[in-house]
Design a protein around this motif. Structure first.
Motif, PDB file in Angstrom:
ATOM      1  N   LEU A   1     -10.556  -2.031   2.659  1.00 41.90           N
ATOM      2  CA  LEU A   1     -10.191  -3.240   2.014  1.00 41.90           C
ATOM      3  C   LEU A   1      -8.733  -2.923   2.021  1.00 41.90           C
ATOM      4  CD1 LEU A   1     -13.347  -5.047   0.086  1.00 41.90           C
ATOM      5  CD2 LEU A   1     -12.218  -5.397   2.604  1.00 41.90           C
ATOM      6  N   LEU A   2      -8.738  -1.902   0.870  1.00 43.05           N
ATOM      7  CA  LEU A   2      -7.248  -1.677   0.527  1.00 43.05           C
ATOM      8  C   LEU A   2      -6.174  -1.074   1.215  1.00 43.05           C
ATOM      9  CD1 LEU A   2      -5.183  -0.763  -1.940  1.00 43.05           C
ATOM     10  CD2 LEU A   2      -6.444   1.719  -2.367  1.00 43.05           C
ATOM     11  N   VAL A   3      -6.337  -0.171   2.124  1.00 41.84           N
ATOM     12  CA  VAL A   3      -5.411  -0.044   3.433  1.00 41.84           C
ATOM     13  C   VAL A   3      -5.496  -0.840   4.197  1.00 41.84           C
ATOM     14  CG1 VAL A   3      -5.014   1.413   5.703  1.00 41.84           C
ATOM     15  CG2 VAL A   3      -5.930   2.482   4.015  1.00 41.84           C
ATOM     16  N   SER A   4      -6.363  -2.400   4.336  1.00 33.20           N
ATOM     17  CA  SER A   4      -5.970  -3.133   4.899  1.00 33.20           C
ATOM     18  C   SER A   4      -4.628  -4.588   4.204  1.00 33.20           C
ATOM     19  CB  SER A   4      -7.457  -4.474   5.198  1.00 33.20           C
ATOM     20  OG  SER A   4      -8.180  -3.115   6.397  1.00 33.20           O
ATOM     21  N   VAL A   5      -4.970  -4.395   3.134  1.00 29.10           N
ATOM     22  CA  VAL A   5      -4.227  -4.595   2.086  1.00 29.10           C
ATOM     23  C   VAL A   5      -2.424  -3.965   2.126  1.00 29.10           C
ATOM     24  CG1 VAL A   5      -3.632  -5.881  -0.033  1.00 29.10           C
ATOM     25  CG2 VAL A   5      -5.546  -6.075   0.811  1.00 29.10           C
ATOM     26  N   LEU A   6      -2.582  -2.841   2.423  1.00 27.15           N
ATOM     27  CA  LEU A   6      -1.146  -2.579   2.943  1.00 27.15           C
ATOM     28  C   LEU A   6      -0.388  -1.914   4.015  1.00 27.15           C
ATOM     29  CD1 LEU A   6      -2.411   0.642   0.652  1.00 27.15           C
ATOM     30  CD2 LEU A   6      -0.708  -0.913  -0.499  1.00 27.15           C
ATOM     31  N   ILE A   7      -1.603  -2.137   4.658  1.00 27.45           N
ATOM     32  CA  ILE A   7      -0.998  -2.223   5.906  1.00 27.45           C
ATOM     33  C   ILE A   7       0.003  -3.631   5.984  1.00 27.45           C
ATOM     34  CG2 ILE A   7      -1.308  -2.556   8.550  1.00 27.45           C
ATOM     35  CD1 ILE A   7      -2.925   0.016   8.097  1.00 27.45           C
ATOM     36  N   TRP A   8      -1.236  -4.571   6.343  1.00 23.34           N
ATOM     37  CA  TRP A   8      -0.509  -6.162   5.889  1.00 23.34           C
ATOM     38  C   TRP A   8       0.584  -6.452   5.678  1.00 23.34           C
ATOM     39  CZ3 TRP A   8      -4.217  -9.960   7.644  1.00 23.34           C
ATOM     40  CH2 TRP A   8      -3.383 -11.733   7.883  1.00 23.34           C
ATOM     41  N   GLN A   9       0.729  -5.380   3.804  1.00 24.97           N
ATOM     42  CA  GLN A   9       2.139  -5.716   3.221  1.00 24.97           C
ATOM     43  C   GLN A   9       2.812  -5.361   4.167  1.00 24.97           C
ATOM     44  OE1 GLN A   9       1.877  -4.209  -0.479  1.00 24.97           O
ATOM     45  NE2 GLN A   9       0.857  -5.642  -0.670  1.00 24.97           N
ATOM     46  N   ILE A  10       2.800  -3.893   5.307  1.00 23.01           N
ATOM     47  CA  ILE A  10       3.606  -3.225   6.746  1.00 23.01           C
ATOM     48  C   ILE A  10       4.024  -4.396   7.562  1.00 23.01           C
ATOM     49  CG2 ILE A  10       4.340  -1.602   8.027  1.00 23.01           C
ATOM     50  CD1 ILE A  10       2.763  -0.311   5.478  1.00 23.01           C
ATOM     51  N   SER A  11       3.057  -4.979   7.791  1.00 26.52           N
ATOM     52  CA  SER A  11       2.916  -6.042   9.099  1.00 26.52           C
ATOM     53  C   SER A  11       1.615  -7.023   9.101  1.00 26.52           C
ATOM     54  CB  SER A  11       2.895  -5.240  10.124  1.00 26.52           C
ATOM     55  OG  SER A  11       2.655  -6.447  12.017  1.00 26.52           O
ATOM     56  N   TRP A  12       1.726  -8.437   8.896  1.00 26.79           N
ATOM     57  CA  TRP A  12       0.500  -9.131   8.955  1.00 26.79           C
ATOM     58  C   TRP A  12      -0.835  -8.959   9.955  1.00 26.79           C
ATOM     59  CZ3 TRP A  12      -0.797 -12.593  13.022  1.00 26.79           C
ATOM     60  CH2 TRP A  12       0.218 -13.166  13.531  1.00 26.79           C
ATOM     61  N   GLY A  13       0.509  -8.165  11.411  1.00 31.04           N
ATOM     62  CA  GLY A  13      -0.833  -7.986  12.669  1.00 31.04           C
ATOM     63  C   GLY A  13      -1.046  -7.014  12.967  1.00 31.04           C
ATOM     64  N   LEU A  14      -0.654  -5.890  12.152  1.00 31.55           N
ATOM     65  CA  LEU A  14      -1.056  -4.472  12.007  1.00 31.55           C
ATOM     66  C   LEU A  14      -2.078  -4.662  10.580  1.00 31.55           C
ATOM     67  CD1 LEU A  14       1.522  -2.551  12.522  1.00 31.55           C
ATOM     68  CD2 LEU A  14       0.051  -2.082  14.546  1.00 31.55           C
ATOM     69  N   GLY A  15      -2.035  -5.637  10.049  1.00 31.14           N
ATOM     70  CA  GLY A  15      -3.461  -6.216   9.048  1.00 31.14           C
ATOM     71  C   GLY A  15      -4.711  -5.919   9.880  1.00 31.14           C
ATOM     72  N   LEU A  16      -3.808  -7.449   9.963  1.00 30.49           N
ATOM     73  CA  LEU A  16      -5.361  -8.130  11.512  1.00 30.49           C
ATOM     74  C   LEU A  16      -6.058  -6.937  11.840  1.00 30.49           C
ATOM     75  CD1 LEU A  16      -6.664 -10.779  11.565  1.00 30.49           C
ATOM     76  CD2 LEU A  16      -4.707 -11.437  12.800  1.00 30.49           C
ATOM     77  N   THR A  17      -4.784  -6.209  12.922  1.00 24.76           N
ATOM     78  CA  THR A  17      -6.106  -4.759  13.898  1.00 24.76           C
ATOM     79  C   THR A  17      -6.525  -4.533  12.702  1.00 24.76           C
ATOM     80  OG1 THR A  17      -3.257  -5.282  14.872  1.00 24.76           O
ATOM     81  CG2 THR A  17      -5.064  -3.907  15.492  1.00 24.76           C
ATOM     82  N   VAL A  18      -6.305  -3.988  11.481  1.00 23.58           N
ATOM     83  CA  VAL A  18      -6.998  -3.230  11.044  1.00 23.58           C
ATOM     84  C   VAL A  18      -8.359  -3.485  10.254  1.00 23.58           C
ATOM     85  CG1 VAL A  18      -7.446  -1.426   9.130  1.00 23.58           C
ATOM     86  CG2 VAL A  18      -5.309  -1.539  10.262  1.00 23.58           C
ATOM     87  N   LEU A  19      -8.673  -5.281  10.431  1.00 20.38           N
ATOM     88  CA  LEU A  19      -9.777  -5.592   9.394  1.00 20.38           C
ATOM     89  C   LEU A  19     -10.592  -5.744  11.138  1.00 20.38           C
ATOM     90  CD1 LEU A  19      -7.763  -8.393   7.356  1.00 20.38           C
ATOM     91  CD2 LEU A  19      -9.547  -6.216   6.645  1.00 20.38           C
TER      92      LEU A  19
END
Length: 562
Positions: free
Chosen positions: A151-169
Motif C-alpha cells: 500500500l505504501l509503494v502504491s501511494v508513492l508511485i501514485w504521487q509520481i504518476s496516477w497511471g502507474l499507481g493504478l497499474t500497481v494497485l
C-alpha cells in the motif's frame, strides 16, 4: 494449559491457536511491518538523492538522503532480527501447543483414541502436522509487512504518476490471482501426500512394535514389503507435491518478473517523453523490484496455509475424538475398603482378599479387569461396575485411580532412571523399593545393573527381556500400595522357578489389601483365597484352586497353563 474450544473446523482451530499467542503475534506484525516499510522507502529516498542531490547539485540534500538511507538500512537490520526472533517464537509456540494438546488428549482419551486413529497417524500428527501449523504464525509477520508496504509503494508511485499507481494497485492482485490456478491442485496433492505419509508411518510403527514376534515366525519380510510399498506411494505423492511447488515457484517468478519488466518499460517510456525525472525512473525501477517481495511472501503464506490447514484438520480429528471415560462424577468414593462388583459377569472382589479369575478365553478375563478399572464407560452403560454399592462412573477419576490400580499383561516401561520408573510418585524409600523388587523376584535384575536404581531405562524398556519387564512392572504395581490391585497375567513371561518365588511371597506382599489376578497359573492359583471360573463371560463357579480342580472346564484351562 487452555483447552481448545474450537475443534469444529480447521479455520476455527487455527484462529483459537492464534488468540493464545496474541501478544507475540502483534509483536511479529509490528516488526515485520517496520522491516518491509523500511525496505519500501529505500527506492524513494534514492530517487530524491538523484533528482535533488546529484542532478540539482545540492550536496546538503545528497548528504541528507545518504544519511536517511543509512538509517533505513540500519533499521532494516534491527527490525529483521527482531522479526525473525519473534516469528520463530510464534512458530514454536503454535507447534508445541498443538503437540501438548495432542499429548494431553492421548493421556486422557484412553482406549477410544487407538480405535479411531492409528498409532502411525498419531505420530505423524504430533511430529509433522504440528510443525506445519506453526509455520502459518511464522509468516504472519512478513505477510502483514508485505500488505502495508504494498500500500505504501502504491501511494508513492501514485504521487509520481496516477497511471502507474493504478497499474500497481491492479497489477499486483492480478499476479497473485494467477497463482491460484496452481495453488488449488497443490492443496489436493498435499492432502494426498499427507494421507500416504500417515499410512506409511502406521505400517512402520506396527512393524517395530511386533518385530520380535515377526522374527519368531519369519514374517518380517511381509511387513518390510508392505512398508516398502507404502514408502514408494508416499514418495510418488511427494514428487507430485514437489512438481506443484516447483511450478508455483516458477510461475511466481514468471508473473512477477513479467510485471516488473512491463512496469519498468512504462516508466522508461514516460521518462523518454519527459513526463517523469531520472530519479523518479530509478525509484520506479526499485519499486518494481521490491514488489516481487510481497508477491513471494503471499505465495509462501498460501503454501504454508494449505499445509497448515491439512495439519489442523488432522489435529482436530485427534482432539475431537470423544474420550472413553469422563471425569464428571460427583459421588464420593467409599470411605474405606469396599467390595468391587462387575454386574456383567457377576465377579466380586472382596475387600482384603486375594482373588483370581480363570477363563478359557484370556481376552474375556482381561476385559473383566479393564471394566473394573473403568477404562471405557461405553461398556458400563447397561451393566455397570459398583464399588461399595456406587456406580464407578459416578466417582471422580482421581479417587478411583488412586485406590484402584490396573497393570496390564504387556507392561509399558518409560525411559528414564529405574527409580522413577518403579516409583513415579517418589513416595517410597530405597528400602521399600528393594522389598517390592524382592517380592517380584526382581532383585537379580537390579544386581545386574552397575548403576542400580539410577540405571537409565531405554525406551519401552527394550534393554530388558520380556520376563524382566514383567517383573519390574509387578514391582511398580506393588509399590503403589493400592487398596485394590488388578493384575492381568503378571507372571506369563517368567520361568516356573521365578513364578514359584513370586507366588510364595504374594500373600504377604498384598496382606490386608484387595487383589484380583487374571491368570491360569497353578502356582499363583494355589496361593489365592478365592478363584472365579469364567465361562462365556459369566462367573460359573467359585472356590479354592483345589476345589475347582474337580470341574472339567477349570481343570482343562489350568492344566493347559502348566
Amino acid at each position: 494449559m487452555a483447552e481448545p474450544t474450537e475443534t469444529r473446523s480447521p479455520v476455527r482451530y487455527l484462529s483459537w491457536l492464534g488468540l493464545q499467542q496474541l501478544p507475540s503475534l502483534a509483536g511479529g506484525v509490528l516488526f515485520g511491518s517496520l522491516w518491509l516499510l523500511a525496505q519500501a522507502l529505500m527506492p524513494y529516498v534514492l530517487g530524491l538523492a538523484i533528482d535533488y542531490g546529484v542532478n540539482g547539485k545540492d550536496w546538503n540534500v545528497l548528504l541528507l538522503c545518504a544519511l536517511a538511507m543509512l538509517v533505513l538500512g540500519a533499521l532494516q537490520a534491527v527490525f529483521a532480527v527482531l522479526r525473525h526472533r519473534i516469528a520463530v517464537s510464534n512458530w514454536m509456540q503454535a507447534s508445541f501447543r498443538s503437540v501438548q494438546l495432542i499429548g494431553h488428549k492421548i493421556s486422557r482419551t484412553g482406549a477410544a483414541l487407538p480405535r479411531a486413529i492409528s498409532t502411525g497417524e498419531l505420530v505423524n500428527t504430533a511430529a509433522s502436522d504440528a510443525t506445519r501449523i506453526g509455520q502459518i504464525y511464522d509468516l504472519t509477520a512478513r505477510l502483514s509487512g508485505a500488505l502495508l508496504s504494498y500500500l505504501l509503494v502504491s501511494v508513492l508511485i501514485w504521487q509520481i504518476s496516477w497511471g502507474l499507481g493504478l497499474t500497481v494497485l491492479v497489477g499486483v492482485p492480478v499476479c497473485c490471482a494467477l497463482l491460484l490456478f496452481i495453488i488449488r491442485p497443490l492443496q489436493a496433492r498435499q492432502r494426498e501426500q499427507r494421507e500416504m505419509s500417515g499410512k506409511m508411518t502406521a505400517v512402520g510403527a506396527d512393524t517395530v512394535a511386533g518385530l520380535r514376534v515377526l522374527r519368531g515366525i519369519g514374517g518380517e519380510h511381509i511387513f518390510v514389503a508392505r512398508y516398502r510399498e507404502r514408502s514408494q506411494d508416499t514418495r510418488f505423492s511427494g514428487n507430485k507435491v514437489a512438481r506443484s511447488v516447483a511450478t508455483l515457484e516458477g510461475t511466481q517468478l514468471l508473473v512477477t518478473g513479467g510485471f516488473s519488466v512491463f512496469f519498468t518499460w512504462l516508466g522508461a517510456a514516460m521518462a523518454l517523453r519527459g513526463e517523469i525525472s531520472i530519479g523518479q525512473l530509478i525509484s520506479l525501477y526499485g519499486f518494481s523490484v521490491f514488489l516481487v517481495t510481497p508477491v513471494r511472501i503471499l505465495s509462501e503464506m498460501v503454501s504454508a496455509a494449505i499445509r497448515g490447514y491439512v495439519g489442523a484438520r488432522k489435529t482436530i480429528a485427534v482432539l475431537a475424538t470423544p474420550p472413553a471415560f469422563t471425569d464428571q462424577g460427583s459421588a464420593s468414593a467409599p470411605a474405606g475398603p469396599a467390595e468391587l462388583k462387575d454386574s456383567a459377569s457377576g465377579a466380586v472382589v472382596h475387600p482384603g482378599r486375594l482373588t483370581a479369575v480363570v477363563s478359557a478365553d484370556p481376552a474375556a478375563s482381561a476385559e473383566l479387569a479393564e471394566r473394573l478399572a473403568r477404562f471405557d464407560d461405553s461398556v458400563l452403560t447397561e451393566q455397570p461396575v459398583f464399588w461399595g454399592g456406587v456406580d464407578t462412573r459416578q466417582i471422580g477419576l482421581e479417587a478411583l485411580r488412586e485406590r484402584i490400580v490396573f497393570s496390564e499383561a504387556d507392561p509399558q516401561l518409560f525411559s528414564g532412571p529405574l527409580r522413577e520408573l518403579l516409583d513415579p510418585a517418589q513416595r517410597n524409600s530405597d528400602q521399600q523399593i528393594f522389598r517390592a523388587l524382592e517380592n517380584a523376584s526382581a532383585m537379580d535384575i537390579l544386581d545386574g545393573l552397575e548403576e542400580g536404581l539410577d540405571h537409565h531405562v531405554t525406551e519401552r524398556g527394550r534393554g530388558f527381556s520380556g520376563g524382566q519387564r514383567q517383573r519390574l512392572a509387578l514391582s511398580r504395581a506393588l509399590l503403589t500400595e493400592a487398596e485394590t490391585l488388578l493384575l492381568v497375567e503378571p507372571t506369563s513371561a517368567v520361568d516356573a522357578h521365578t513364578e514359584a518365588r513370586i507366588a510364595a511371597s504374594f500373600q504377604s506382599a498384598r496382606a490386608g489389601k484387595s487383589t484380583l489376578l487374571v491368570t491360569a497359573s497353578p502356582l499363583m492359583l494355589g496361593q489365592v483365597d478365592e478363584v472365579l471360573l469364567m465361562i462365556e463371560g459369566k462367573i460359573s463357579a467359585r472356590g479354592t484352586h483345589r476345589e475347582l480342580l474337580q470341574i472339567p472346564e477349570y481343570r482343562a484351562v489350568v492344566i493347559r497353563g502348566e
